[in-house]
Design a protein around this motif. Structure first.
Motif, PDB file in Angstrom:
ATOM      1  N   ARG A  90       1.649  47.212  24.712  1.00  0.00           N
ATOM      2  CA  ARG A  90       0.176  47.283  24.699  1.00  0.00           C
ATOM      3  C   ARG A  90      -0.344  48.082  25.892  1.00  0.00           C
ATOM      4  O   ARG A  90      -1.272  48.870  25.772  1.00  0.00           O
ATOM      5  CB  ARG A  90      -0.416  45.876  24.700  1.00  0.00           C
ATOM      6  CG  ARG A  90      -0.333  45.196  23.362  1.00  0.00           C
ATOM      7  CD  ARG A  90      -1.036  43.859  23.382  1.00  0.00           C
ATOM      8  NE  ARG A  90      -0.919  43.206  22.092  1.00  0.00           N
ATOM      9  CZ  ARG A  90      -0.990  41.913  21.912  1.00  0.00           C
ATOM     10  NH1 ARG A  90      -1.162  41.101  22.942  1.00  0.00           N
ATOM     11  NH2 ARG A  90      -0.889  41.394  20.707  1.00  0.00           N
ATOM     12  N   GLN A  91       0.256  47.865  27.074  1.00  0.00           N
ATOM     13  CA  GLN A  91      -0.160  48.609  28.260  1.00  0.00           C
ATOM     14  C   GLN A  91       0.074  50.108  28.070  1.00  0.00           C
ATOM     15  O   GLN A  91      -0.768  50.930  28.415  1.00  0.00           O
ATOM     16  CB  GLN A  91       0.589  48.099  29.494  1.00  0.00           C
ATOM     17  CG  GLN A  91       0.183  46.714  29.940  1.00  0.00           C
ATOM     18  CD  GLN A  91       1.128  46.157  31.002  1.00  0.00           C
ATOM     19  OE1 GLN A  91       1.991  46.865  31.526  1.00  0.00           O
ATOM     20  NE2 GLN A  91       0.969  44.863  31.306  1.00  0.00           N
ATOM     21  N   ASN A  92       1.230  50.445  27.517  1.00  0.00           N
ATOM     22  CA  ASN A  92       1.535  51.870  27.267  1.00  0.00           C
ATOM     23  C   ASN A  92       0.568  52.459  26.258  1.00  0.00           C
ATOM     24  O   ASN A  92       0.142  53.610  26.382  1.00  0.00           O
ATOM     25  CB  ASN A  92       2.972  52.029  26.766  1.00  0.00           C
ATOM     26  CG  ASN A  92       3.980  51.803  27.862  1.00  0.00           C
ATOM     27  OD1 ASN A  92       3.691  52.006  29.038  1.00  0.00           O
ATOM     28  ND2 ASN A  92       5.182  51.363  27.492  1.00  0.00           N
ATOM     29  N   LEU A  93       0.182  51.686  25.289  1.00  0.00           N
ATOM     30  CA  LEU A  93      -0.774  52.157  24.291  1.00  0.00           C
ATOM     31  C   LEU A  93      -2.136  52.401  24.927  1.00  0.00           C
ATOM     32  O   LEU A  93      -2.779  53.421  24.656  1.00  0.00           O
ATOM     33  CB  LEU A  93      -0.883  51.147  23.146  1.00  0.00           C
ATOM     34  CG  LEU A  93      -1.824  51.506  22.007  1.00  0.00           C
ATOM     35  CD1 LEU A  93      -1.365  52.773  21.299  1.00  0.00           C
ATOM     36  CD2 LEU A  93      -1.922  50.365  21.012  1.00  0.00           C
ATOM     37  N   GLN A  94      -2.563  51.496  25.786  1.00  0.00           N
ATOM     38  CA  GLN A  94      -3.851  51.645  26.472  1.00  0.00           C
ATOM     39  C   GLN A  94      -3.855  52.908  27.346  1.00  0.00           C
ATOM     40  O   GLN A  94      -4.856  53.625  27.407  1.00  0.00           O
ATOM     41  CB  GLN A  94      -4.153  50.411  27.340  1.00  0.00           C
ATOM     42  CG  GLN A  94      -4.509  49.167  26.559  1.00  0.00           C
ATOM     43  CD  GLN A  94      -5.800  49.335  25.780  1.00  0.00           C
ATOM     44  OE1 GLN A  94      -6.695  50.051  26.192  1.00  0.00           O
ATOM     45  NE2 GLN A  94      -5.886  48.646  24.648  1.00  0.00           N
ATOM     46  N   ARG A  95      -2.746  53.183  28.027  1.00  0.00           N
ATOM     47  CA  ARG A  95      -2.664  54.369  28.871  1.00  0.00           C
ATOM     48  C   ARG A  95      -2.696  55.652  28.060  1.00  0.00           C
ATOM     49  O   ARG A  95      -3.203  56.669  28.532  1.00  0.00           O
ATOM     50  CB  ARG A  95      -1.384  54.323  29.715  1.00  0.00           C
ATOM     51  CG  ARG A  95      -1.547  53.531  30.974  1.00  0.00           C
ATOM     52  CD  ARG A  95      -0.328  53.613  31.843  1.00  0.00           C
ATOM     53  NE  ARG A  95       0.258  52.267  31.758  1.00  0.00           N
ATOM     54  CZ  ARG A  95       1.530  51.956  31.855  1.00  0.00           C
ATOM     55  NH1 ARG A  95       2.419  52.877  32.061  1.00  0.00           N
ATOM     56  NH2 ARG A  95       1.931  50.728  31.766  1.00  0.00           N
ATOM     57  N   SER A  96      -2.162  55.616  26.855  1.00  0.00           N
ATOM     58  CA  SER A  96      -2.102  56.844  26.059  1.00  0.00           C
ATOM     59  C   SER A  96      -3.414  57.170  25.351  1.00  0.00           C
ATOM     60  O   SER A  96      -3.569  58.248  24.814  1.00  0.00           O
ATOM     61  CB  SER A  96      -0.978  56.728  25.013  1.00  0.00           C
ATOM     62  OG  SER A  96      -1.296  55.724  24.064  1.00  0.00           O
ATOM     63  N   ARG A  97      -4.370  56.265  25.380  1.00  0.00           N
ATOM     64  CA  ARG A  97      -5.677  56.528  24.736  1.00  0.00           C
ATOM     65  C   ARG A  97      -6.545  57.426  25.538  1.00  0.00           C
ATOM     66  O   ARG A  97      -6.658  57.651  26.580  1.00  0.00           O
ATOM     67  CB  ARG A  97      -6.409  55.219  24.467  1.00  0.00           C
ATOM     68  CG  ARG A  97      -5.763  54.444  23.350  1.00  0.00           C
ATOM     69  CD  ARG A  97      -6.587  53.235  23.024  1.00  0.00           C
ATOM     70  NE  ARG A  97      -5.945  52.521  21.926  1.00  0.00           N
ATOM     71  CZ  ARG A  97      -6.353  51.377  21.466  1.00  0.00           C
ATOM     72  NH1 ARG A  97      -7.412  50.794  21.980  1.00  0.00           N
ATOM     73  NH2 ARG A  97      -5.755  50.795  20.484  1.00  0.00           N
TER      74      ARG A  97
END
Length: 97
Positions: A90-97
């Motif tokens: 989830r953290q990686n997904l948030q950073r990629s947005r």
């Protein structure tokens, strides 16, 4: 591409159909010949649009199946993943947005 209008096509229609075509042409401000020509072009365009629409609907069906497969995969991965792995994802997904 403006081709020369050189070909003549004669067709038979009923008197009532001829009257309806004549009225429609007059309402459109076109000659009968131009009106019928536009109707023919519109029919060709409509057929092309229907073909494209059918392809889009078919593609949407495949997209739906693909989306369902992706959702199922996510559920399976979450069932196997540890909570900290899910949080990291989830953290990686948030950073990629």
């Amino acid at each position: 591409m403006n081709e020369l209008l050189s070909e003549v096509i004669r067709i038979r229609v009923t008197p009532s159909h001829a009257a309806r075509l004549g009225e429609a042409a007059a309402l459109s401000g076109l000659s009968l010949s131009n009106y019928v020509r536009r109707c023919l072009v519109a029919d060709d365009t409509l057929q092309e649009e229907l073909t494209l629409l059918r392809q889009i609907v078919a593609d949407l069906g495949q997209l739906r199946d693909t989306r369902l497969a992706a959702v199922e995969t996510v559920h399976l991965v979450r069932a196997m993943a540890k909570p900290e792995q899910i949080d990291l994802a989830r953290q990686n997904l948030q950073r990629s947005r």
